[in-house]
Write an enzyme that holds these catalytic residues in place. Structure first.
Site, PDB file in Angstrom:
ATOM      1  N   ARG A 268      25.630 -51.040 -46.458  1.00  0.00           N
ATOM      2  CA  ARG A 268      25.721 -50.253 -47.567  1.00  0.00           C
ATOM      3  C   ARG A 268      24.412 -49.968 -47.947  1.00  0.00           C
ATOM      4  O   ARG A 268      23.327 -50.385 -48.078  1.00  0.00           O
ATOM      5  CB  ARG A 268      26.335 -51.139 -48.723  1.00  0.00           C
TER       6      ARG A 268
ATOM      7  N   CYS B 274      35.908 -55.945 -50.245  1.00  0.00           N
ATOM      8  CA  CYS B 274      34.792 -56.811 -50.085  1.00  0.00           C
ATOM      9  C   CYS B 274      34.180 -57.462 -51.148  1.00  0.00           C
ATOM     10  O   CYS B 274      33.026 -57.849 -51.245  1.00  0.00           O
ATOM     11  CB  CYS B 274      33.817 -55.897 -49.418  1.00  0.00           C
TER      12      CYS B 274
ATOM     13  N   HIS C 204      15.559 -64.215 -56.433  1.00  0.00           N
ATOM     14  CA  HIS C 204      15.603 -64.179 -54.888  1.00  0.00           C
ATOM     15  C   HIS C 204      15.893 -65.509 -54.329  1.00  0.00           C
ATOM     16  O   HIS C 204      16.377 -65.608 -53.344  1.00  0.00           O
ATOM     17  CB  HIS C 204      14.260 -63.566 -54.546  1.00  0.00           C
TER      18      HIS C 204
ATOM     19  N   ASP D 131      32.739 -55.005 -58.921  1.00  0.00           N
ATOM     20  CA  ASP D 131      32.332 -53.793 -60.145  1.00  0.00           C
ATOM     21  C   ASP D 131      33.501 -52.930 -60.462  1.00  0.00           C
ATOM     22  O   ASP D 131      33.780 -52.792 -61.557  1.00  0.00           O
ATOM     23  CB  ASP D 131      31.346 -52.751 -59.430  1.00  0.00           C
TER      24      ASP D 131
ATOM     25  N   GLU E 272      34.419 -48.482 -56.366  1.00  0.00           N
ATOM     26  CA  GLU E 272      34.196 -49.521 -57.490  1.00  0.00           C
ATOM     27  C   GLU E 272      34.038 -48.923 -58.780  1.00  0.00           C
ATOM     28  O   GLU E 272      33.543 -49.629 -59.872  1.00  0.00           O
ATOM     29  CB  GLU E 272      32.673 -50.319 -56.807  1.00  0.00           C
TER      30      GLU E 272
ATOM     31  N   ARG F  64      30.290 -58.300 -65.669  1.00  0.00           N
ATOM     32  CA  ARG F  64      30.531 -59.564 -64.749  1.00  0.00           C
ATOM     33  C   ARG F  64      29.583 -60.461 -64.715  1.00  0.00           C
ATOM     34  O   ARG F  64      29.682 -61.666 -64.265  1.00  0.00           O
ATOM     35  CB  ARG F  64      30.823 -58.906 -63.128  1.00  0.00           C
TER      36      ARG F  64
ATOM     37  N   ARG G 189      24.497 -56.242 -47.456  1.00  0.00           N
ATOM     38  CA  ARG G 189      23.816 -55.664 -48.845  1.00  0.00           C
ATOM     39  C   ARG G 189      22.214 -55.134 -48.524  1.00  0.00           C
ATOM     40  O   ARG G 189      21.642 -56.292 -48.553  1.00  0.00           O
ATOM     41  CB  ARG G 189      24.104 -56.812 -49.751  1.00  0.00           C
TER      42      ARG G 189
HETATM   43  C1  PEP Z   1      31.316 -55.273 -55.504  1.00  0.00           C
HETATM   44  O1  PEP Z   1      30.983 -54.803 -56.429  1.00  0.00           O
HETATM   45  O2  PEP Z   1      32.657 -55.809 -55.468  1.00  0.00           O
HETATM   46  C2  PEP Z   1      30.460 -55.456 -54.325  1.00  0.00           C
HETATM   47  C3  PEP Z   1      31.014 -56.001 -53.321  1.00  0.00           C
HETATM   48  O3  PEP Z   1      29.307 -55.258 -54.346  1.00  0.00           O
HETATM   49  P1  PEP Z   1      28.276 -56.000 -55.221  1.00  0.00           P
HETATM   50  O4  PEP Z   1      28.647 -57.351 -55.427  1.00  0.00           O
HETATM   51  O5  PEP Z   1      27.230 -55.937 -54.421  1.00  0.00           O
HETATM   52  O6  PEP Z   1      28.034 -55.315 -56.709  1.00  0.00           O
HETATM   53 MG    MG Z   2      29.225 -53.672 -56.464  1.00  0.00          MG
END
Ligand code: PEP
Ligand code: MG
Length: 755
Positions: free
Chosen positions: A510, A680, A367, A633, A609, A643, A474
């Site tokens: 989201r 994004c 966090h 993702d 994703e 990742r 987010r």
């Molecule tokens: C992604 O997966 O590209 C995304 C924007 O969401 P997060 O990074 O929060 O998984």
């Molecule tokens: Mg994601």
């Protein structure tokens, strides 16, 4: 057998007298060794001090040849003295020469001596030197003689820490305490900072070591221990542990130690031998630390941290000091060094004076990292032992890109970094000048640049960076930094504040993306083999509709009378979106039925994703109001490369033909269906990759606020039509050139595009 010692109390009284005399450091050390030799009835007493170059130099001796002082030396690990320094523990040998590590130093004339007792000179667990006594006879030194030597070592440690020995140190090497340290950890938040160390839990320096009245000291200890126990019991009983930033498990460990008789007995013994209560706590802790630092078991090392914290608390209790950050005394260029910290504690410092945050722990998804990143504070984590190596006020450089820290840097390192900071500042100023310039390519194509956010502290960036809106909010971050599940009203309040701060610019919320690596401390997580592909995000939301419906209701209420955009993460089947949409409709109906206002214009979208959606684009685009590509993702599932796993995360190239074709397929399908499409993921924020995305046909990108300037600079120097004409043929299977990244770099150089 009786020891030769004239009594620890007497020795300490003499030591106190020597320390109080207005004499130079060398003379003081010379007196100390004479005093010890006389008290232990040893023929030899010597002090070795650790230099910055890792060499232990003889600083004073009684009994060895005087000419050897400042001449004789050993490396750490060499000889018995070197071994004590390396292992940070005493050696008590009746026949030193029989020990395999024995090394004979001819310049000292020590050949005549057989028995040997050496103790490390320790401070906060760090070895600063070694104190030795030797005798010709074969004797084993007794426990109270070892104690006496250890206590004297503490006195010498304070002389070193106070800088008293600098005057007699060799000019070119200096002492170990001022040694420059270069440490590499994990890059947590980008940016470079130069500044001075502020210890999050400042060490209280115990300077009053020797007691006048041991009974009074013991009573002070009793009182302080009782207060400490009570405060821990109170914290545990309050039921509001998270609000203090401390974890129940840690507090339970504290309580266990605080009630441990072995610990308190050791402290009492040190007091009986003549130390003040605080010096006794420090001595016991220093011994314990030296012993436990050799542990490799992560659990025991963790407990060492707990014990360290507890000892510090007790010393503070004894010296009447406050806990927590003293923000009023922060220097203008503070770099906070901590073992770990809660997100709220970082917020307590305020943003203005903080140039960086260095943690012994801290992971990319913890966090405090999320908040640090949102505040734009350079951060490096997982630097073992940095808290005990750093002293308040030390110069320090943090490099949040390379994950490096330079403590007490050499001048050339400092110059190089100062230049790097100036360069970054010039670039930032250039980007700021672009803020109000149109986001349009050279051939007149408008590109909407939005920003990603997740906390209220992110929102000021919207105006600062000149973003067109929030392309990805987010929502799980509010849940991650909270100490308990945020209630509907708290969620609604947050969304209302976000919409108000956006001042009419669009915000795409989201729905909760928890699970996987995004763990909520108060929600029991289930062990999964593959959490990224497990029960997370919308899957969890559909299976626990109460949770998702609460969030949807909060969003709909916050968006009453306005435009509201909501999208769903990790959708793998169109049917999942349809179920989510159904929940939204039900919530809308409920709100209307109860006379609540609802959003004027509600648009529902899906994050692309999961690769399965690539083969359902037609039907998906038929159902949604918009889509947003979550390239982080999408790429991990596309290449089956985790990742979060550094071994494989960069193994495959996002600019490979396969992935670019996938992205092209999405943007083409969305255009045909007249459905707005955004991207994004992190790709959007990297200028070279963003250039490729524009070449593929993307016209709307959402990225971290810091990336907006560089991406805008890039696109304003780009002819999008010309790039597409060169890029798209290279995605054909028949084209001979397969290295697209290389092509993009050459193209940018050839066309003079600002990357
Ligand atoms: C992604 O997966 O590209 C995304 C924007 O969401 P997060 O990074 O929060 O998984
Ligand atoms: Mg994601």
């Amino acid at each position: 057998m009786r020891s030769n010692l004239a009594g620890p109390r007497l020795l300490l009284r003499r030591l106190r007298e020597v320390m109080a005399e207005p004499i130079k450091a060398q003379e003081r050390l010379d007196k100390i060794v004479v005093l010890i030799a006389a008290n232990v009835v040893a023929e030899v007493c010597s002090v070795y001090i650790l230099r910055a170059d890792g060499v232990l130099e003889l600083y004073a001796t009684e009994g060895l040849k005087r000419e050897a002082v400042h001449q004789a030396s050993l490396r750490v690990g060499q000889g018995l003295v070197g071994l004590i320094a390396a292992e940070a523990r005493p050696l008590n040998l009746p026949n030193a020469r029989a020990h395999p590590a024995f090394a004979y130093l001819p310049e000292t004339g020590e050949e005549a001596y057989n028995s040997f007792l050496g103790v490390p000179i320790l401070r906060a667990g760090r070895t600063l030197g070694v104190l030795v006594v030797q005798n010709q006879s074969h004797r084993t030194y007794l426990e109270d003689e070892v104690e006496a030597l250890q206590t004297t070592a503490m006195v010498i440690a304070e002389m070193v820490a106070a800088g008293e020995l600098e005057a007699i140190a060799q000019k070119d090497t200096g002492l170990d305490l001022s040694r420059p340290i270069h440490a590499t950890g994990v890059a947590l938040a980008e940016g470079v900072g130069l500044g001075h160390v502020v210890l999050h839990e400042p060490r209280v320096v115990v300077t009053n070591l020797i007691a006048e009245d041991s009974e009074a000291e013991r009573q002070r200890l009793d009182g302080a221990i009782n207060r400490l126990r009570l405060s821990i019991d109170d914290l545990l009983a309050s039921g509001d542990i998270a609000a203090t930033g401390e974890h129940r498990e840690v507090l339970e460990a504290y309580r266990m130690f605080a009630y441990d008789r072995g610990w308190t007995r050791k402290i009492e013994e040190a007091i009986r031998n003549g130390l003040t209560a605080e010096a006794a706590v420090e001595k016991v802790q220093s011994d314990m630390r030296a012993r436990m630092l050799r542990q490799t078991d992560p659990y025991l090392r963790e407990r060492l941290h707990d014990l360290d914290d507890l000892a510090h608390r007790l010393i503070r209790e004894l010296m009447g000091r406050e806990h927590g950050p003293q923000t009023s005394e922060l220097p203008q260029d503070a770099i906070i060094v901590a073992r770990n910290m809660g997100a709220a504690e970082l917020l307590d410092y305020g943003r203005d004076r903080i140039r960086g945050l260095v943690l012994e722990e801290g992971g990319p998804t913890s966090h405090v990292t999320i908040v640090g990143r949102a505040l734009g504070i350079p951060m490096v984590g997982q630097l073992d032992d940095i808290v005990s190596l750093a002293d308040a006020g030390d110069a320090i450089i943090i490099d949040g890109e390379a994950g490096e820290v330079h403590l007490r840097p050499a001048q050339d390192v400092e110059h190089a970094y100062a230049e790097k900071v100036r360069f970054r500042a010039r670039r930032q100023a250039q980007y700021r000048r672009l803020r109000n310039k149109p986001s349009v390519t050279k051939d007149g194509i408008e590109i909407s640049l939005q920003m990603n956010a997740g906390l209220l502290v992110d929102l000021p960036h919207l105006a600062e960076a000149g973003a067109a809106g929030v392309g990805l909010f987010r929502t799980e971050l509010q849940f991650m930094v909270a100490s308990a599940f945020p209630r509907m009203r708290e969620q609604q309040a947050q969304y209302e504040q976000v919409l108000a701060a956006a001042e009419g610019k669009p915000v795409t919320f989201r729905s909760l993306d928890i699970g996987g690596d995004k763990v909520l401390p108060y929600l029991r997580s289930i062990q999964e083999e593959n959490p990224a592909m497990g029960w997370r995000a919308l899957r969890l939301g559909l299976d626990r509709p109460g949770l998702l419906r609460t969030q949807l209701r909060a969003l709909l209420k916050a968006g009453a009378g306005r435009d509201l955009k909501v999208m769903f993460p990790m959708v793998a089947e169109v049917a999942e979106f349809m179920r989510a949409k159904d929940l939204v409709e039900r919530e809308l109906k409920h709100l209307r039925r109860h006379g609540h206002a609802v959003p004027e214009n509600l648009r529902l979208g899906v994050m692309i994703e999961v690769p399965s959606l690539l083969f359902q684009l037609e039907e998906l685009l038929h159902q949604v109001d918009f889509v947003s590509v979550g390239s982080n993702d999408l790429f991990q599932f596309f290449c089956a490369a985790d990742r979060g796993n550094t071994r494989v995360a960069d193994r495959f190239d996002t600019m490979s033909r396969g992935f670019l074709r996938a992205l092209k397929k999405i943007v083409d399908a969305a255009n045909v269906a007249h459905v707005p499409v955004t991207l994004c993921g992190e790709l959007a924020g990297r200028p070279l990759e963003a250039m490729a995305l524009i070449g593929l046909g993307f016209r709307d990108l959402s990225m971290s606020p810091a990336a907006l300037g560089p991406v805008k600079a890039m696109l304003r120097s780009l002819d999008a039509g010309r790039l597409s004409a060169r890029l798209l043929p290279r995605l054909d299977p028949g084209h001979p050139e397969t290295d697209i990244r290389d092509f993009l770099k050459r193209y940018a150089a050839e066309m003079d595009i600002a990357l």
